[in-house]
Write an enzyme that holds these catalytic residues in place. Structure first.
Site, PDB file in Angstrom:
ATOM      1  CG  MET A  79      -1.937  -1.143   1.202  1.00  0.00           C
ATOM      2  SD  MET A  79      -2.882  -1.204  -0.344  1.00  0.00           S
ATOM      3  CE  MET A  79      -3.504  -2.867  -0.249  1.00  0.00           C
ATOM      4  CB  CYS A  80       4.462   1.984  -0.038  1.00  0.00           C
ATOM      5  SG  CYS A  80       4.866   1.758   1.689  1.00  0.00           S
ATOM      6  CG  HIS A  81       0.987   6.625  -2.186  1.00  0.00           C
ATOM      7  ND1 HIS A  81       0.571   6.410  -0.885  1.00  0.00           N
ATOM      8  CD2 HIS A  81      -0.131   6.881  -2.897  1.00  0.00           C
ATOM      9  CE1 HIS A  81      -0.740   6.537  -0.828  1.00  0.00           C
ATOM     10  NE2 HIS A  81      -1.201   6.824  -2.034  1.00  0.00           N
ATOM     11  CG  MET A 117       5.908   2.482   5.217  1.00  0.00           C
ATOM     12  SD  MET A 117       6.103   1.512   6.732  1.00  0.00           S
ATOM     13  CE  MET A 117       6.613  -0.053   6.072  1.00  0.00           C
ATOM     14  CD  GLU A 118       8.881   5.349   1.035  1.00  0.00           C
ATOM     15  OE1 GLU A 118       8.069   5.090   0.137  1.00  0.00           O
ATOM     16  OE2 GLU A 118       8.528   5.749   2.171  1.00  0.00           O
ATOM     17  CG  ASP A 132      24.088 -12.097   1.173  1.00  0.00           C
ATOM     18  OD1 ASP A 132      23.899 -13.332   1.146  1.00  0.00           O
ATOM     19  OD2 ASP A 132      24.569 -11.458   0.224  1.00  0.00           O
TER      20      ASP A 132
END
Length: 170
Positions: A79-81, A117-118, A132
């Site tokens: 749901m992120c733009h 969110m970014e 990793d």
């Protein structure tokens, strides 16, 4: 679409997931800072410090990976733009005594929705990249304490996460 009575903005009245309509929001300067840590063994800390990890410059690659993660957030979080970003940085601090590497991601935009969110995605991808690149040395690393430190801009204004200010000011 209308908002549910619960106040959650990503659901319509029927409970269906929706992307929030931000078309009526003002364009403002928005900044978010997120932070997280990875606990590593002394051998990894030494290899990162001396640049002797076989896969290369761990923090350099993790920085690029974090920035790439920021740019892909809308592809990963449903749901992120999609946002036009003005700034993205990923910085690291090592604490050899505690055996931790802290990642801090700062993201800025001029837009109608925030960049929290970014910033959180950038931190997470950077820390996963450290894992990793170092897992051949030790697989017991732990990623923890990923959180929003601070955000500025938008209707809700300036937010500082109480007790979580290690990322500095945006």
């Amino acid at each position: 679409m209308e908002q549910m009575d619960s106040g959650l903005t990503h659901f319509d009245k029927k409970g269906n997931a929706v992307m929030v309509d931000v078309s009526g929001k003002a364009v403002t300067s928005r900044t978010a800072v997120a932070s997280g840590r990875i606990r590593v063994c002394p051998a990894i800390m030494e290899a990162v410090r001396t640049g002797s990890v076989k896969k290369g410059d761990v923090l350099g690659v993790a920085r690029v990976a974090g920035i790439m993660g920021v740019k892909q957030t809308s592809s990963l979080i449903p749901m992120c733009h999609t946002l036009l970003l003005q700034k993205c940085s990923v910085d690291f601090e090592t604490d050899e005594e505690a055996g931790t590497i802290t990642a801090v991601c700062t993201v800025k935009t001029e837009g109608q929705t925030g960049v929290e969110m970014e910033a959180l995605t950038g931190v997470s991808v950077a820390l996963l990249t450290i894992y990793d690149m170092c897992k051949a040395i030790d697989k017991t690393m732990e990623i923890f304490d990923v959180h929003l430190v601070e955000k500025c801009g938008g209707k809700s204004g300036h937010f500082i996460n109480p007790g979580r200010q290690e990322g500095g000011n945006p």
